[in-house]
Scaffold this active site. Structure first.
Site, PDB file in Angstrom:
ATOM      1  N   SER A  23       0.822  -1.221   0.000  1.00 23.92           N
ATOM      2  CA  SER A  23       0.000   0.000   0.000  1.00 23.92           C
ATOM      3  C   SER A  23       0.852   1.265   0.000  1.00 23.92           C
ATOM      4  O   SER A  23       0.337   2.365   0.164  1.00 23.92           O
ATOM      5  CB  SER A  23      -0.919   0.012   1.225  1.00 23.92           C
ATOM      6  OG  SER A  23      -0.148  -0.098   2.403  1.00 23.92           O
ATOM      7  N   ASN A 110      -1.196  -2.443  13.168  1.00 26.36           N
ATOM      8  CA  ASN A 110      -2.649  -2.255  13.211  1.00 26.36           C
ATOM      9  C   ASN A 110      -3.026  -0.946  13.906  1.00 26.36           C
ATOM     10  O   ASN A 110      -3.917  -0.223  13.472  1.00 26.36           O
ATOM     11  CB  ASN A 110      -3.318  -3.420  13.944  1.00 26.36           C
ATOM     12  CG  ASN A 110      -3.017  -4.748  13.278  1.00 26.36           C
ATOM     13  OD1 ASN A 110      -2.452  -4.771  12.184  1.00 26.36           O
ATOM     14  ND2 ASN A 110      -3.384  -5.841  13.925  1.00 26.36           N
ATOM     15  N   THR A 155     -39.987  25.893  -6.766  1.00 25.41           N
ATOM     16  CA  THR A 155     -40.224  24.569  -6.181  1.00 25.41           C
ATOM     17  C   THR A 155     -40.647  23.703  -7.364  1.00 25.41           C
ATOM     18  O   THR A 155     -41.302  24.209  -8.290  1.00 25.41           O
ATOM     19  CB  THR A 155     -41.332  24.583  -5.106  1.00 25.41           C
ATOM     20  OG1 THR A 155     -42.568  24.921  -5.720  1.00 25.41           O
ATOM     21  CG2 THR A 155     -41.040  25.593  -3.990  1.00 25.41           C
ATOM     22  N   HIS A 156     -40.230  22.459  -7.346  1.00 26.90           N
ATOM     23  CA  HIS A 156     -40.461  21.579  -8.506  1.00 26.90           C
ATOM     24  C   HIS A 156     -39.875  22.183  -9.778  1.00 26.90           C
ATOM     25  O   HIS A 156     -40.360  21.914 -10.871  1.00 26.90           O
ATOM     26  CB  HIS A 156     -41.956  21.290  -8.711  1.00 26.90           C
ATOM     27  CG  HIS A 156     -42.652  20.849  -7.460  1.00 26.90           C
ATOM     28  ND1 HIS A 156     -42.884  19.528  -7.151  1.00 26.90           N
ATOM     29  CD2 HIS A 156     -43.152  21.562  -6.412  1.00 26.90           C
ATOM     30  CE1 HIS A 156     -43.498  19.448  -5.982  1.00 26.90           C
ATOM     31  NE2 HIS A 156     -43.668  20.675  -5.508  1.00 26.90           N
ATOM     32  N   SER A 277     -17.348  25.197 -27.489  1.00 23.90           N
ATOM     33  CA  SER A 277     -17.557  23.944 -28.197  1.00 23.90           C
ATOM     34  C   SER A 277     -16.666  23.933 -29.427  1.00 23.90           C
ATOM     35  O   SER A 277     -16.444  24.964 -30.054  1.00 23.90           O
ATOM     36  CB  SER A 277     -19.023  23.827 -28.602  1.00 23.90           C
ATOM     37  OG  SER A 277     -19.151  22.988 -29.729  1.00 23.90           O
ATOM     38  N   LYS A 283     -21.552  28.358 -28.243  1.00 20.50           N
ATOM     39  CA  LYS A 283     -21.625  27.726 -26.922  1.00 20.50           C
ATOM     40  C   LYS A 283     -20.714  28.348 -25.873  1.00 20.50           C
ATOM     41  O   LYS A 283     -19.589  28.730 -26.139  1.00 20.50           O
ATOM     42  CB  LYS A 283     -21.254  26.247 -27.048  1.00 20.50           C
ATOM     43  CG  LYS A 283     -22.250  25.460 -27.858  1.00 20.50           C
ATOM     44  CD  LYS A 283     -23.456  25.100 -27.063  1.00 20.50           C
ATOM     45  CE  LYS A 283     -23.249  23.723 -26.474  1.00 20.50           C
ATOM     46  NZ  LYS A 283     -24.373  23.350 -25.632  1.00 20.50           N
ATOM     47  N   ASN A 285     -20.094  26.821 -22.212  1.00 19.42           N
ATOM     48  CA  ASN A 285     -20.490  25.704 -21.353  1.00 19.42           C
ATOM     49  C   ASN A 285     -19.942  25.832 -19.935  1.00 19.42           C
ATOM     50  O   ASN A 285     -18.822  26.284 -19.737  1.00 19.42           O
ATOM     51  CB  ASN A 285     -20.000  24.386 -21.960  1.00 19.42           C
ATOM     52  CG  ASN A 285     -20.693  24.064 -23.267  1.00 19.42           C
ATOM     53  OD1 ASN A 285     -21.828  24.482 -23.487  1.00 19.42           O
ATOM     54  ND2 ASN A 285     -20.014  23.349 -24.139  1.00 19.42           N
ATOM     55  N   GLU A 290     -20.291  21.331 -14.063  1.00 16.11           N
ATOM     56  CA  GLU A 290     -20.705  19.966 -14.407  1.00 16.11           C
ATOM     57  C   GLU A 290     -19.750  18.951 -13.781  1.00 16.11           C
ATOM     58  O   GLU A 290     -20.170  17.884 -13.322  1.00 16.11           O
ATOM     59  CB  GLU A 290     -20.726  19.790 -15.928  1.00 16.11           C
ATOM     60  CG  GLU A 290     -21.802  20.624 -16.604  1.00 16.11           C
ATOM     61  CD  GLU A 290     -21.563  20.742 -18.104  1.00 16.11           C
ATOM     62  OE1 GLU A 290     -21.359  19.715 -18.757  1.00 16.11           O
ATOM     63  OE2 GLU A 290     -21.558  21.880 -18.609  1.00 16.11           O
ATOM     64  N   TYR A 317      -8.275  -6.385  13.582  1.00 18.78           N
ATOM     65  CA  TYR A 317      -7.784  -5.879  12.297  1.00 18.78           C
ATOM     66  C   TYR A 317      -7.935  -6.925  11.197  1.00 18.78           C
ATOM     67  O   TYR A 317      -7.699  -8.116  11.419  1.00 18.78           O
ATOM     68  CB  TYR A 317      -6.296  -5.482  12.405  1.00 18.78           C
ATOM     69  CG  TYR A 317      -5.749  -5.024  11.072  1.00 18.78           C
ATOM     70  CD1 TYR A 317      -5.929  -3.711  10.647  1.00 18.78           C
ATOM     71  CD2 TYR A 317      -5.111  -5.915  10.204  1.00 18.78           C
ATOM     72  CE1 TYR A 317      -5.478  -3.294   9.402  1.00 18.78           C
ATOM     73  CE2 TYR A 317      -4.656  -5.502   8.965  1.00 18.78           C
ATOM     74  CZ  TYR A 317      -4.846  -4.191   8.561  1.00 18.78           C
ATOM     75  OH  TYR A 317      -4.407  -3.782   7.330  1.00 18.78           O
ATOM     76  N   GLN A 322      -7.210  -1.790   4.770  1.00 13.23           N
ATOM     77  CA  GLN A 322      -6.222  -1.024   4.007  1.00 13.23           C
ATOM     78  C   GLN A 322      -6.894  -0.169   2.919  1.00 13.23           C
ATOM     79  O   GLN A 322      -6.338   0.837   2.486  1.00 13.23           O
ATOM     80  CB  GLN A 322      -5.218  -1.991   3.376  1.00 13.23           C
ATOM     81  CG  GLN A 322      -4.135  -1.338   2.567  1.00 13.23           C
ATOM     82  CD  GLN A 322      -2.976  -2.286   2.315  1.00 13.23           C
ATOM     83  OE1 GLN A 322      -2.211  -2.585   3.227  1.00 13.23           O
ATOM     84  NE2 GLN A 322      -2.867  -2.797   1.103  1.00 13.23           N
ATOM     85  N   LYS A 325      -7.721   4.034   3.051  1.00 15.40           N
ATOM     86  CA  LYS A 325      -6.932   5.232   2.751  1.00 15.40           C
ATOM     87  C   LYS A 325      -7.150   5.763   1.347  1.00 15.40           C
ATOM     88  O   LYS A 325      -7.233   6.975   1.154  1.00 15.40           O
ATOM     89  CB  LYS A 325      -5.450   4.957   3.029  1.00 15.40           C
ATOM     90  CG  LYS A 325      -5.172   5.029   4.534  1.00 15.40           C
ATOM     91  CD  LYS A 325      -3.838   4.488   4.925  1.00 15.40           C
ATOM     92  CE  LYS A 325      -3.744   2.986   4.764  1.00 15.40           C
ATOM     93  NZ  LYS A 325      -4.746   2.220   5.569  1.00 15.40           N
TER      94      LYS A 325
HETATM   95  N1  ARG Z   1      -0.970  -1.186   5.249  1.00 13.33           N
HETATM   96  C1  ARG Z   1      -1.789  -1.644   6.322  1.00 13.33           C
HETATM   97  C2  ARG Z   1      -3.135  -0.909   6.290  1.00 13.33           C
HETATM   98  O1  ARG Z   1      -3.199   0.075   5.646  1.00 13.33           O
HETATM   99  C3  ARG Z   1      -1.125  -1.383   7.621  1.00 13.33           C
HETATM  100  C4  ARG Z   1      -1.530  -2.327   8.695  1.00 13.33           C
HETATM  101  C5  ARG Z   1      -1.029  -3.675   8.381  1.00 13.33           C
HETATM  102  N2  ARG Z   1      -1.313  -4.598   9.428  1.00 13.33           N
HETATM  103  C6  ARG Z   1      -1.249  -5.915   9.187  1.00 13.33           C
HETATM  104  N3  ARG Z   1      -1.500  -6.697  10.177  1.00 13.33           N
HETATM  105  N4  ARG Z   1      -0.989  -6.389   7.988  1.00 13.33           N
HETATM  106  O2  ARG Z   1      -4.099  -1.324   6.860  1.00 13.33           O
END
Ligand code: ARG
Length: 462
Positions: A23, A110, A155-156, A277, A283, A285, A290, A317, A322, A325
């Site tokens: 990761s 963890n 409204t509407h 455009s 145009k 836009n 959007e 955990y 993971q 993130k």
């Molecule tokens: N990269 C892991 C995460 O984002 C970190 C924690 C990893 N813990 C483990 N027991 N593999 O969750």
């Protein structure tokens, strides 16, 4: 290749699966927080007698150097490591040998990833709040500049009643202020130290978690190590705050797409923020708006994705976590980009006062006609019927209230007198409103002043 757990296995990890599980590309964004958390952990270990004072000082200095290098050169935060935690630890061991190897005593990734993400959000949420404030300030400037200009409300998506243009802008301010509060809630939820939870059961070393919490700027420590190892409520609350803000920006974008279009044309978008455009020369836009509307779906998706990840997890955990993130970082980026775009669009709007005011009169005044009759003692339901019939006739004849002769008024109801003409006007309609949340000019002025005070307060605490 070795990694943080290679002692347990005979063979090296499969490269494809290792890369699948890695990761670092995503969580390198937690670099600074990982170093901060690690330095505080080293201090806590020293206090617990696990690390010698000297070792702790060495670790502190080495982490300071690593942080410095990563800050001055983002490309430094890179390598074959599984994640940011392994990266920081590898650099530390490379620099210090055994002292570096002692840092992970009593600690698990963890809880480390949880503390990092909490530190990250507590650092970054205020920046999003500053951006929300900037959009609020832009809307408030437009509200102030609009002065007593009128436009229709809908409204509407059908014309409803006249309002001040300022009231329209302040409606979006009200929603964004709630979003700002939601980010406070997300920050408060992230405000708990998970370190001391170990991998799941706690840690066997004498860690003073209250002091460690204070050291890292947390006001409290978590209450249960099992819960702490997989609690991502704070991340979900953050994603909810992002999703809700994107919903509000999307609705604002939709309003402006409609109101800047040729059919309404109450506002003009600045040329610099519009696109043309390649084929149709006429145009202009509203692409940025959007895109904001389009990106809202993405932010909503991240919230649902994390909640879906969480719902099936057994306690403790699990690697599924993971995925949190990429959701958090992309929601943050999406929102930050959208807020910046919206703010520019708002700043670049010009009001077509004549056009907006012309659209705010005519049959939109029907409720005011009914209110006039109520003022003359007619029960509202009856008044509604009388005015409804009158409207039906006017629509059929392609006319509006302004063209009615006194005789025609009288035919509709003998309660109508000559003063009906002054009552049935857009400006009178707006002025007749009586509640603080209404479009009455005094109420809107007070609301605008309150936004000014809020901005001054938000700016000084932020
Ligand atoms: N990269 C892991 C995460 O984002 C970190 C924690 C990893 N813990 C483990 N027991 N593999 O969750």
């Amino acid at each position: 290749m070795t990694n943080l757990w290679s002692g347990r296995f005979e063979s090296s990890p499969d490269q494809v699966v290792f890369e699948f599980g890695a990761s670092f590309r995503v969580d390198r964004r937690l670099f600074e927080d990982d170093v901060t958390g690690s330095a505080a952990w080293a201090r806590a270990l020293a206090k617990a007698g696990v690390l010698g004072r000297d070792e702790a000082r060495q670790i502190d200095a080495a982490l300071g150097d690593i942080l410095e290098r990563g800050r001055s050169d983002p490309a430094f935060v890179d390598g074959p490591d599984e994640d940011v935690h392994s990266f920081v630890e590898r650099l530390l061991v490379e620099r210090l040998g055994d002292a570096g190897r002692r840092l992970h005593t009593g600690r698990s990734r963890n809880e480390q990833v949880s503390v990092d993400l909490r530190l990250y959000l507590r650092r970054r949420i205020p920046l999003l709040q500053r951006a929300v404030e900037a959009s609020v300030a832009a809307l408030a400037r437009q509200a102030a500049e609009a002065g007593d200009a009128l436009m229709p409300s809908y409204t509407h998506l059908r014309p409803a009643q006249p309002i001040l243009v300022a009231h329209f802008f302040l409606a979006h301010v009200a929603a964004l202020r709630r979003d700002h509060d939601r980010f406070d809630a997300a920050c408060a939820e992230a405000d708990a130290l998970p370190l001391g939870s170990g991998a799941i059961a706690g840690t066997s070393y004498e860690i003073d978690v209250e002091q460690l919490a204070r050291d890292l700027g947390f006001s409290r420590s978590v209450t249960n190590s099992i819960d702490a190892s997989s609690d991502r409520d704070f991340a979900s609350t953050f994603l909810y705050a992002c999703a809700m803000t994107m919903v509000h920006l999307s609705r604002l974008a939709e309003d402006l797409i409609i109101f800047c279009g040729d059919e309404h044309h109450f506002f003009d978008l600045s040329d610099a923020l519009s696109t043309g455009s390649s084929m149709m020369p006429q145009k202009k836009n509203p692409d940025p708006l959007e895109l904001v509307r389009g990106k809202a779906g993405r932010a909503l998706g991240h919230l649902v994705a994390l909640l879906t990840t969480l719902k099936g997890l057994p306690s403790g955990y699990n690697k599924d976590l993971q995925e949190d993130k990429s959701a958090v970082f992309d929601a943050e980026d999406t929102l930050a980009g959208s807020l910046a775009a919206v703010r520019s669009v708002i700043d670049g709007l010009t009001l077509n006062r004549q056009r907006a005011e012309a659209a705010a009169s005519g049959l939109l005044l029907a409720t005011d006609v009914a209110d006039y009759l109520v003022g003359r003692g007619v029960p509202f339901r009856r008044a509604h019927e009388i005015v409804g019939a009158l409207v039906r006739r006017l629509v059929a004849e392609g006319r509006d209230f302004g063209s009615l002769t006194m005789e025609e008024w009288r035919t509709a109801s003998d309660r109508f007198d000559a003063d009906v003409v002054s009552h049935v006007a857009s400006r009178a309609s707006v002025a007749a409103k009586r509640t603080p949340q209404s479009t009455a000019p005094d109420a809107v002025a007070a609301a605008l002043a309150a936004v000014g005070e809020w901005l001054a307060r938000a700016g000084s605490t932020g």
